[in-house]
Design a protein around this motif. Structure first.
Motif, PDB file in Angstrom:
ATOM      1  N   HIS A 108       1.150  -1.243   0.029  1.00  0.00           N
ATOM      2  CA  HIS A 108       0.376  -0.194   0.041  1.00  0.00           C
ATOM      3  C   HIS A 108       0.727   1.271  -0.278  1.00  0.00           C
ATOM      4  CE1 HIS A 108       1.268  -0.176   4.385  1.00  0.00           C
ATOM      5  NE2 HIS A 108       0.667   1.493   4.452  1.00  0.00           N
ATOM      6  N   LEU A 109      -0.284   2.268  -0.427  1.00  0.00           N
ATOM      7  CA  LEU A 109       1.420   3.581  -0.122  1.00  0.00           C
ATOM      8  C   LEU A 109       0.560   4.288   0.833  1.00  0.00           C
ATOM      9  CD1 LEU A 109       2.213   5.847  -1.413  1.00  0.00           C
ATOM     10  CD2 LEU A 109       0.109   7.041  -1.719  1.00  0.00           C
ATOM     11  N   HIS A 110       0.902   5.283   2.204  1.00  0.00           N
ATOM     12  CA  HIS A 110       1.065   5.999   2.893  1.00  0.00           C
ATOM     13  C   HIS A 110       1.526   7.174   2.326  1.00  0.00           C
ATOM     14  CE1 HIS A 110       0.424   7.214   7.085  1.00  0.00           C
ATOM     15  NE2 HIS A 110       1.708   8.261   7.017  1.00  0.00           N
ATOM     16  N   TYR A 111       0.104   8.302   2.380  1.00  0.00           N
ATOM     17  CA  TYR A 111       0.461   9.107   2.378  1.00  0.00           C
ATOM     18  C   TYR A 111      -0.258  10.254   3.172  1.00  0.00           C
ATOM     19  CZ  TYR A 111      -0.886  13.388  -0.635  1.00  0.00           C
ATOM     20  OH  TYR A 111      -1.492  14.828  -1.361  1.00  0.00           O
ATOM     21  N   GLU A 112       0.733  11.808   3.623  1.00  0.00           N
ATOM     22  CA  GLU A 112       0.178  12.287   4.420  1.00  0.00           C
ATOM     23  C   GLU A 112       1.328  13.681   3.425  1.00  0.00           C
ATOM     24  OE1 GLU A 112       3.205  12.402   7.546  1.00  0.00           O
ATOM     25  OE2 GLU A 112       2.965  10.139   8.547  1.00  0.00           O
ATOM     26  N   VAL A 113      -0.010  14.713   4.230  1.00  0.00           N
ATOM     27  CA  VAL A 113       0.158  15.883   3.675  1.00  0.00           C
ATOM     28  C   VAL A 113       0.162  17.089   5.054  1.00  0.00           C
ATOM     29  CG1 VAL A 113      -1.113  18.029   2.979  1.00  0.00           C
ATOM     30  CG2 VAL A 113      -1.027  15.285   1.416  1.00  0.00           C
ATOM     31  N   ARG A 114       1.861  17.720   4.911  1.00  0.00           N
ATOM     32  CA  ARG A 114       1.706  18.631   6.016  1.00  0.00           C
ATOM     33  C   ARG A 114       2.051  19.938   5.846  1.00  0.00           C
ATOM     34  NH1 ARG A 114       4.359  15.730  10.508  1.00  0.00           N
ATOM     35  NH2 ARG A 114       4.487  13.367  10.256  1.00  0.00           N
ATOM     36  N   VAL A 115       1.421  20.606   6.863  1.00  0.00           N
ATOM     37  CA  VAL A 115       1.208  22.579   6.523  1.00  0.00           C
ATOM     38  C   VAL A 115       2.131  23.024   7.328  1.00  0.00           C
ATOM     39  CG1 VAL A 115       0.463  24.317   6.499  1.00  0.00           C
ATOM     40  CG2 VAL A 115      -0.436  21.962   5.342  1.00  0.00           C
ATOM     41  N   ASP A 116       3.425  23.726   7.476  1.00  0.00           N
ATOM     42  CA  ASP A 116       4.055  24.455   8.959  1.00  0.00           C
ATOM     43  C   ASP A 116       4.574  22.476   9.492  1.00  0.00           C
ATOM     44  OD1 ASP A 116       3.578  26.931   6.992  1.00  0.00           O
ATOM     45  OD2 ASP A 116       2.311  27.058   8.588  1.00  0.00           O
ATOM     46  N   GLU A 117       4.717  21.747   8.753  1.00  0.00           N
ATOM     47  CA  GLU A 117       5.287  20.067   9.829  1.00  0.00           C
ATOM     48  C   GLU A 117       3.858  20.231  10.640  1.00  0.00           C
ATOM     49  OE1 GLU A 117       8.108  18.817   9.275  1.00  0.00           O
ATOM     50  OE2 GLU A 117       8.694  20.480   8.224  1.00  0.00           O
ATOM     51  N   LYS A 118       3.018  20.018  10.569  1.00  0.00           N
ATOM     52  CA  LYS A 118       1.910  19.777  11.356  1.00  0.00           C
ATOM     53  C   LYS A 118       1.097  18.845   9.968  1.00  0.00           C
ATOM     54  CE  LYS A 118      -1.979  21.251  13.989  1.00  0.00           C
ATOM     55  NZ  LYS A 118      -3.222  21.955  14.059  1.00  0.00           N
ATOM     56  N   ALA A 119       0.460  17.357  11.168  1.00  0.00           N
ATOM     57  CA  ALA A 119       0.262  16.719   9.727  1.00  0.00           C
ATOM     58  C   ALA A 119      -1.611  17.357   9.412  1.00  0.00           C
ATOM     59  CB  ALA A 119       0.186  14.864   9.878  1.00  0.00           C
ATOM     60  N   ILE A 120      -1.941  16.978   8.157  1.00  0.00           N
ATOM     61  CA  ILE A 120      -3.107  17.412   8.389  1.00  0.00           C
ATOM     62  C   ILE A 120      -4.035  16.280   7.738  1.00  0.00           C
ATOM     63  CG2 ILE A 120      -3.154  19.872   7.943  1.00  0.00           C
ATOM     64  CD1 ILE A 120      -3.459  20.337   5.609  1.00  0.00           C
ATOM     65  N   ASN A 121      -5.707  16.336   7.484  1.00  0.00           N
ATOM     66  CA  ASN A 121      -6.064  14.737   6.774  1.00  0.00           C
ATOM     67  C   ASN A 121      -5.735  15.652   5.173  1.00  0.00           C
ATOM     68  OD1 ASN A 121      -7.517  13.366   5.967  1.00  0.00           O
ATOM     69  ND2 ASN A 121      -9.166  13.808   6.836  1.00  0.00           N
ATOM     70  N   PRO A 122      -5.624  14.258   4.866  1.00  0.00           N
ATOM     71  CA  PRO A 122      -5.008  14.602   2.694  1.00  0.00           C
ATOM     72  C   PRO A 122      -6.241  14.672   2.124  1.00  0.00           C
ATOM     73  CG  PRO A 122      -3.099  12.935   3.748  1.00  0.00           C
ATOM     74  CD  PRO A 122      -4.640  13.554   5.371  1.00  0.00           C
ATOM     75  N   MET A 123      -7.316  13.683   2.506  1.00  0.00           N
ATOM     76  CA  MET A 123      -8.515  13.868   2.011  1.00  0.00           C
ATOM     77  C   MET A 123      -9.389  15.482   2.161  1.00  0.00           C
ATOM     78  SD  MET A 123      -8.713  11.161   0.809  1.00  0.00           S
ATOM     79  CE  MET A 123     -10.127  10.677   0.048  1.00  0.00           C
ATOM     80  N   THR A 124      -8.857  16.379   3.233  1.00  0.00           N
ATOM     81  CA  THR A 124      -9.171  17.325   2.629  1.00  0.00           C
ATOM     82  C   THR A 124      -9.048  18.103   1.547  1.00  0.00           C
ATOM     83  OG1 THR A 124      -9.205  17.352   5.220  1.00  0.00           O
ATOM     84  CG2 THR A 124      -9.209  19.689   3.753  1.00  0.00           C
ATOM     85  N   TYR A 125      -7.809  17.494   1.046  1.00  0.00           N
ATOM     86  CA  TYR A 125      -7.364  18.992  -0.200  1.00  0.00           C
ATOM     87  C   TYR A 125      -7.774  17.724  -1.144  1.00  0.00           C
ATOM     88  CZ  TYR A 125      -3.986  21.419   2.216  1.00  0.00           C
ATOM     89  OH  TYR A 125      -3.213  22.496   3.365  1.00  0.00           O
TER      90      TYR A 125
END
Length: 440
Positions: free
Chosen positions: A415-432
């Motif tokens: 599988h692929l583990h996909y992360e999105v971080r804004v200013d080093e803080k992880a947020i939900n990638p599905m938001t984008y």
């Protein structure tokens, strides 16, 4: 004491279980082994224990088979239902992807049409200015011709008055002949003046007719320009509003992002951008030029949105036959800081936005991982890869293949583990990803 008890037990067992002998015969010799009562009892007890354990284990297996049958059937039915639901979600996802591609094609067509309409608008503005200049020239010529005609009429009247006075007071034949020559000259001059007056009047009428035709053409041109302006304003509004809503749904400050992009792309100029078209409401500009300036400002905003969208991870990191297996949030008592997509080994993994690779290699529980730095303080991570196809420091664009799906690091399956971080803080990638739905 113990020896006496052992002898007594042996004598008691010997009365009911006599001693046995096991003979072992070979070609040259014959031997035997004595099996006493105690040994026979121990051997019999062991055999009975084995038989009892076999019966007990068999009964447990039979009871388990009878009891687990319905549970296995229910589990199989639940698994089939779950797989059917996953297939339905996959079909729905593919349909949404097709819709997104169709919307993107429509958006590109709209941009091309807006570009063509912008060219037509600038051309019509140039023609309008030429027509206004021509009308001003014709009006000036007409005024000059009317002034010249009035001056010639006054001169002719003065010459006619002199001729009558000279005829009444003329004396002598010489004076009469001189006056006759003067009269003939004046008559010819009057005739020439009358002809010039008629030509001037005809030219003035033709100029007036031409001015009326130009004014009518100018009205038609303004109506056409107004229609073009209206279509441009509607097209720009339809294109900008979804992009603005997409950024706000993703929790991003659209105004700040546009200011950042505008600062990075501050160069202006070129033959297609007249300096007179401004969005500042200059009073010296015509209403059409001010309206065109506002439209160009909106087109500039649309272009800034496009640049910002390319640098923001709105795209999906994988396409095709994959499924969402784990979302962002608490899982097994720990925070799961990304979204997991399961698929076949080697499935292409794509960059979700333009950026620069900040890490490409092995990293603890991530296994083979790629980190990409984007604009606006955003970073994306792609973990558990089987193969990495980019290098640290490499610049990538949205949609570029950066690796293959795998099972490296702390992973229970491909599988692929996909992360999105804004200013080093992880947020939900599905938001984008959800914010960009029906936009791209």
């Amino acid at each position: 004491m113990i020896k006496r008890l052992s002898v007594k037990l042996h004598d008691t067992l010997a009365r009911s279980i006599p001693e046995r002998r096991v003979f072992l015969r070979s070609d040259a010799d014959t031997r035997f082994i004595r099996v006493g009562p105690v040994a026979q009892v121990v051997a019999g007890g062991g055999a009975m224990t084995i038989v009892a354990w076999a019966i007990f284990a068999t009964s447990i297996l039979v009871m388990d088979s009878f009891g687990a049958g319905p549970y296995r059937d229910q589990t199989r039915r639940d698994l089939q239902t779950y797989e059917a639901r996953l297939n339905a979600l996959a079909h729905e996802r593919d349909a949404r992807a097709r819709e997104a591609r169709t919307a993107q094609d429509r958006f590109s067509s709209a941009l091309e049409r807006i570009s063509a309409m912008q060219s037509d608008l600038l051309e019509s503005e140039r023609r309008r200015r030429e027509l206004e200049t021509g009308i001003e020239v014709i009006q000036a010529t007409l005024r000059r011709t009317m002034i010249e005609r009035e001056a010639a009429t006054r001169k002719a009247e003065r010459l006619a008055g002199r001729r009558d006075g000279d005829s009444a007071t003329a004396r002598g034949n010489g004076e009469a002949e001189e006056r006759d020559g003067t009269v003939e000259f004046l008559a010819a001059a009057l005739e020439d003046t009358a002809q010039a007056r008629d030509r001037t009047a005809a030219d003035a009428q033709a100029a007036a007719d031409r001015a009326e035709d130009i004014a009518h053409e100018l009205r038609l041109l303004r109506e056409r320009n107004d229609d073009i302006f209206r279509q441009l304003e509607e097209a720009v509004a339809v294109s900008v509003e979804p992009l603005d809503a997409m950024f706000r749904k993703a929790g991003l400050d659209a105004d700040r992002l546009l200011d950042t992009v505008r600062g990075a792309y501050s160069g202006q100029g070129g033959p297609s951008l007249p300096a007179s078209l401004s969005t500042r409401g200059d009073a010296t500009l015509t209403p059409e030029a001010q309206r065109a300036g506002r439209i160009l400002g909106r087109l500039d905003e649309l272009n800034l949105y496009r640049l910002a969208a390319e640098k923001t991870p709105f795209a999906r990191p994988v396409e095709g036959g994959v499924r969402l297996t784990s979302g962002y949030g608490m899982r097994w008592g720990r925070m799961h800081k990304g979204t997991d997509f399961a698929g076949a080994h080697g499935t292409p993994i794509l960059a979700t936005a333009d950026g620069v690779v900040s890490h490409a290699g092995w990293l603890s529980g991530y296994g083979r991982v790629v980190k990409i730095k984007h604009a606006f303080g955003i970073e994306t991570r792609y973990a558990h890869m089987s193969r990495i196809r980019v290098k640290q420091g490499q610049r990538v664009s949205r949609g570029d293949r950066i690796g293959d799906m795998g099972n490296t690091g702390r992973s229970t399956g491909t599988h692929l583990h996909y992360e999105v971080r804004v200013d080093e803080k992880a947020i939900n990638p599905m938001t984008y990803i959800k914010a960009a739905k029906n936009v791209f």
